[in-house]
Design an enzyme around this catalytic site. Structure first.
Site, PDB file in Angstrom:
ATOM      1  N   ASP A 141       0.835  -1.206   0.000  1.00 12.27           N
ATOM      2  CA  ASP A 141       0.000   0.000   0.000  1.00 12.27           C
ATOM      3  C   ASP A 141       0.861   1.244   0.000  1.00 12.27           C
ATOM      4  O   ASP A 141       0.443   2.298   0.504  1.00 12.27           O
ATOM      5  CB  ASP A 141      -0.926  -0.020   1.226  1.00 12.27           C
ATOM      6  CG  ASP A 141      -2.051   0.986   1.106  1.00 12.27           C
ATOM      7  OD1 ASP A 141      -2.637   1.351   2.147  1.00 12.27           O
ATOM      8  OD2 ASP A 141      -2.352   1.432  -0.025  1.00 12.27           O
ATOM      9  N   LYS A 144       2.649   3.484  -5.677  1.00 15.14           N
ATOM     10  CA  LYS A 144       2.098   2.447  -6.571  1.00 15.14           C
ATOM     11  C   LYS A 144       3.118   1.929  -7.575  1.00 15.14           C
ATOM     12  O   LYS A 144       3.056   0.782  -7.989  1.00 15.14           O
ATOM     13  CB  LYS A 144       0.842   2.975  -7.276  1.00 15.14           C
ATOM     14  CG  LYS A 144      -0.191   3.519  -6.303  1.00 15.14           C
ATOM     15  CD  LYS A 144      -0.413   2.604  -5.085  1.00 15.14           C
ATOM     16  CE  LYS A 144      -1.053   3.334  -3.927  1.00 15.14           C
ATOM     17  NZ  LYS A 144      -0.992   2.547  -2.653  1.00 15.14           N
ATOM     18  N   ASP A 169      -3.319  -3.044  -2.416  1.00  9.23           N
ATOM     19  CA  ASP A 169      -4.379  -2.033  -2.430  1.00  9.23           C
ATOM     20  C   ASP A 169      -4.255  -1.200  -3.708  1.00  9.23           C
ATOM     21  O   ASP A 169      -3.188  -1.117  -4.316  1.00  9.23           O
ATOM     22  CB  ASP A 169      -4.249  -1.119  -1.200  1.00  9.23           C
ATOM     23  CG  ASP A 169      -5.463  -0.194  -1.055  1.00  9.23           C
ATOM     24  OD1 ASP A 169      -5.310   0.892  -0.475  1.00  9.23           O
ATOM     25  OD2 ASP A 169      -6.560  -0.550  -1.540  1.00  9.23           O
ATOM     26  N   ASN A 170      -5.374  -0.590  -4.124  1.00  6.15           N
ATOM     27  CA  ASN A 170      -5.371   0.434  -5.189  1.00  6.15           C
ATOM     28  C   ASN A 170      -4.996  -0.056  -6.575  1.00  6.15           C
ATOM     29  O   ASN A 170      -4.406   0.691  -7.361  1.00  6.15           O
ATOM     30  CB  ASN A 170      -4.419   1.591  -4.832  1.00  6.15           C
ATOM     31  CG  ASN A 170      -4.650   2.111  -3.453  1.00  6.15           C
ATOM     32  OD1 ASN A 170      -3.772   2.042  -2.601  1.00  6.15           O
ATOM     33  ND2 ASN A 170      -5.847   2.614  -3.199  1.00  6.15           N
ATOM     34  N   GLU A 199     -11.465   4.187  -0.884  1.00  6.68           N
ATOM     35  CA  GLU A 199     -11.873   4.501   0.494  1.00  6.68           C
ATOM     36  C   GLU A 199     -12.732   5.762   0.579  1.00  6.68           C
ATOM     37  O   GLU A 199     -12.426   6.784  -0.001  1.00  6.68           O
ATOM     38  CB  GLU A 199     -10.640   4.645   1.415  1.00  6.68           C
ATOM     39  CG  GLU A 199      -9.535   5.528   0.909  1.00  6.68           C
ATOM     40  CD  GLU A 199      -8.485   4.765   0.129  1.00  6.68           C
ATOM     41  OE1 GLU A 199      -8.797   3.704  -0.432  1.00  6.68           O
ATOM     42  OE2 GLU A 199      -7.346   5.221   0.065  1.00  6.68           O
TER      43      GLU A 199
HETATM   44  C1  LIG Z   1      10.856   4.775  -3.160  1.00  7.42           C
HETATM   45  C2  LIG Z   1      10.421   4.363  -1.778  1.00  7.42           C
HETATM   46  C3  LIG Z   1       9.553   3.126  -1.824  1.00  7.42           C
HETATM   47  N1  LIG Z   1       9.636   2.476  -0.566  1.00  7.42           N
HETATM   48  C4  LIG Z   1       8.932   2.847   0.526  1.00  7.42           C
HETATM   49  N2  LIG Z   1       9.326   2.326   1.704  1.00  7.42           N
HETATM   50  C5  LIG Z   1       8.642   2.655   2.832  1.00  7.42           C
HETATM   51  N3  LIG Z   1       7.574   3.480   2.866  1.00  7.42           N
HETATM   52  C6  LIG Z   1       7.173   4.006   1.694  1.00  7.42           C
HETATM   53  C7  LIG Z   1       7.814   3.715   0.471  1.00  7.42           C
HETATM   54  N4  LIG Z   1       7.165   4.357  -0.516  1.00  7.42           N
HETATM   55  C8  LIG Z   1       6.154   5.045   0.066  1.00  7.42           C
HETATM   56  N5  LIG Z   1       6.167   4.834   1.391  1.00  7.42           N
HETATM   57  C9  LIG Z   1       5.225   5.355   2.366  1.00  7.42           C
HETATM   58  O1  LIG Z   1       3.984   4.692   2.112  1.00  7.42           O
HETATM   59  C10 LIG Z   1       2.903   5.627   2.132  1.00  7.42           C
HETATM   60  C11 LIG Z   1       2.499   5.869   0.714  1.00  7.42           C
HETATM   61  C12 LIG Z   1       1.278   5.520   0.292  1.00  7.42           C
HETATM   62  C13 LIG Z   1       0.915   5.782  -1.132  1.00  7.42           C
HETATM   63  N6  LIG Z   1      -0.519   5.594  -1.281  1.00  7.42           N
HETATM   64  C14 LIG Z   1      -1.172   6.228  -2.258  1.00  7.42           C
HETATM   65  O2  LIG Z   1      -0.587   6.950  -3.066  1.00  7.42           O
HETATM   66  C15 LIG Z   1      -2.658   6.101  -2.302  1.00  7.42           C
HETATM   67  C16 LIG Z   1      -3.373   7.048  -3.018  1.00  7.42           C
HETATM   68  C17 LIG Z   1      -4.774   6.994  -3.093  1.00  7.42           C
HETATM   69  C18 LIG Z   1      -5.498   7.996  -3.866  1.00  7.42           C
HETATM   70  C19 LIG Z   1      -6.578   7.628  -4.669  1.00  7.42           C
HETATM   71  C20 LIG Z   1      -7.273   8.602  -5.406  1.00  7.42           C
HETATM   72  C21 LIG Z   1      -6.900   9.932  -5.324  1.00  7.42           C
HETATM   73  F1  LIG Z   1      -7.577  10.870  -6.004  1.00  7.42           F
HETATM   74  C22 LIG Z   1      -5.830  10.301  -4.519  1.00  7.42           C
HETATM   75  C23 LIG Z   1      -5.138   9.348  -3.803  1.00  7.42           C
HETATM   76  C24 LIG Z   1      -5.468   5.986  -2.410  1.00  7.42           C
HETATM   77  C25 LIG Z   1      -4.748   5.036  -1.679  1.00  7.42           C
HETATM   78  O3  LIG Z   1      -5.379   4.031  -0.994  1.00  7.42           O
HETATM   79  C26 LIG Z   1      -3.347   5.072  -1.622  1.00  7.42           C
HETATM   80  O4  LIG Z   1      -2.687   4.090  -0.918  1.00  7.42           O
HETATM   81  C27 LIG Z   1       3.505   6.864   2.782  1.00  7.42           C
HETATM   82  C28 LIG Z   1       2.763   8.132   2.449  1.00  7.42           C
HETATM   83  C29 LIG Z   1       4.935   6.840   2.266  1.00  7.42           C
HETATM   84  O5  LIG Z   1       5.799   7.598   3.072  1.00  7.42           O
HETATM   85 MG   LIG Z   2      -4.021   2.484  -0.449  1.00  5.97          MG
END
Ligand SMILES: CCCNc1ncnc2c1ncn2[C@@H]1O[C@H](/C=C/CNC(=O)c2cc(-c3ccc(F)cc3)cc(O)c2O)[C@H](C)[C@H]1O
Ligand SMILES: [Mg+2]
Length: 215
Positions: A141, A144, A169-170, A199
């Site tokens: 999650d 993406k 997810d997503n 959600e």
């Molecule tokens: C390069 C590092 C990778 N490694 C990593 N290692 C560790 N942690 C990591 C890594 N990469 C990211 N993260 C962390 O995970 C989280 C990131 C989560 C991201 N989630 C989405 O983008 C999303 C968007 C929508 C959405 C739907 C429709 C809309 F209109 C707007 C938004 C809906 C949803 O259910 C969604 O989960 C957090 C913010 C971020 O710090």
């Molecule tokens: Mg999500």
């Protein structure tokens, strides 16, 4: 400076939830996100699908990529059998700090190891650092475009073995096209889409469950 959205979400939990009661934390976050400010938690609708899969699988070793505020961390941890091990990775220190408090409010800090760092750096170190051999369940999650590279790295590190379940997810919104193509076309995965909604909205989204069949 003005509080961040995760900090406002945490305030809503502290104001509404009962300390040590995971369900009240989940309910408080869902209420906040539905009636006050939308946030990208897996939510109650997809969360119920997640719950049923966790209950059915009764996993011993769980990995979550992308803790964010800890909503799905609490949903999963509250259902794990005693002795299960749950590692969740979050590389943003501000989100990790909020998530620690949300998990603590739910009284689940002893069930969860929140690791602050990037999945790419940590996946190769999980075995020697935490003594985990393989994961029964991986919940994806985070960003993406990182689902596919991280899945490949988990395969290469032998942390995905026959029977491991990937739950993403997503896969529709925002979408994870390269990951979806991979798990659906690979002979090594049995993949299934659980149709739901983004959600707190009526927009279509869903979870993809992919069972690794072994090499
Ligand atoms: C390069 C590092 C990778 N490694 C990593 N290692 C560790 N942690 C990591 C890594 N990469 C990211 N993260 C962390 O995970 C989280 C990131 C989560 C991201 N989630 C989405 O983008 C999303 C968007 C929508 C959405 C739907 C429709 C809309 F209109 C707007 C938004 C809906 C949803 O259910 C969604 O989960 C957090 C913010 C971020 O710090
Ligand atoms: Mg999500």
């Amino acid at each position: 400076t003005r509080k961040s959205r995760p900090q406002r979400l945490l305030k809503a939990v502290e104001g509404k939830a009962t300390l040590g009661d995971p369900q009240s934390v989940i309910t408080a976050i869902d209420h906040f996100c539905r009636h006050k400010e939308w946030a990208m938690n897996v939510g109650d609708e997809k969360g119920s699908i997640l719950d049923s899969l966790v209950i059915e699988l009764s996993p011993v070793n769980v990995l979550e990529l992308g803790t964010y505020c800890g909503y799905s961390t609490v949903r999963i941890a509250r259902l794990l059998p005693p002795g299960a091990r749950f590692i969740t990775l979050e590389f943003n220190p501000d989100y990790a700090a909020v998530a620690r408090q949300v998990i603590g409010w739910a009284g689940l800090e002893d069930k969860v190891q929140l690791v602050e760092g990037a999945s790419g750096d940590w996946i190769p170190r999980l075995r020697e650092h935490f003594g985990v051999q393989m994961f029964d369940l991986v919940f994806l999650d985070h960003w993406k475009d990182q689902y596919l590279p991280d899945t490949k790295q988990l395969e290469e590190c032998g942390l995905i073995q026959k029977g491991t379940v990937l739950l993403a997810d997503n896969v529709i919104c925002p979408g994870t096209p390269d990951y979806l193509k991979y798990v659906r076309n690979s002979p090594h995965y049995d993949s299934r889409y659980y149709r739901s909604h983004l959600e707190y909205t009526k927009v279509e989204d869903g979870l993809e469950k992919s069972v690794f069949l072994g090499f």
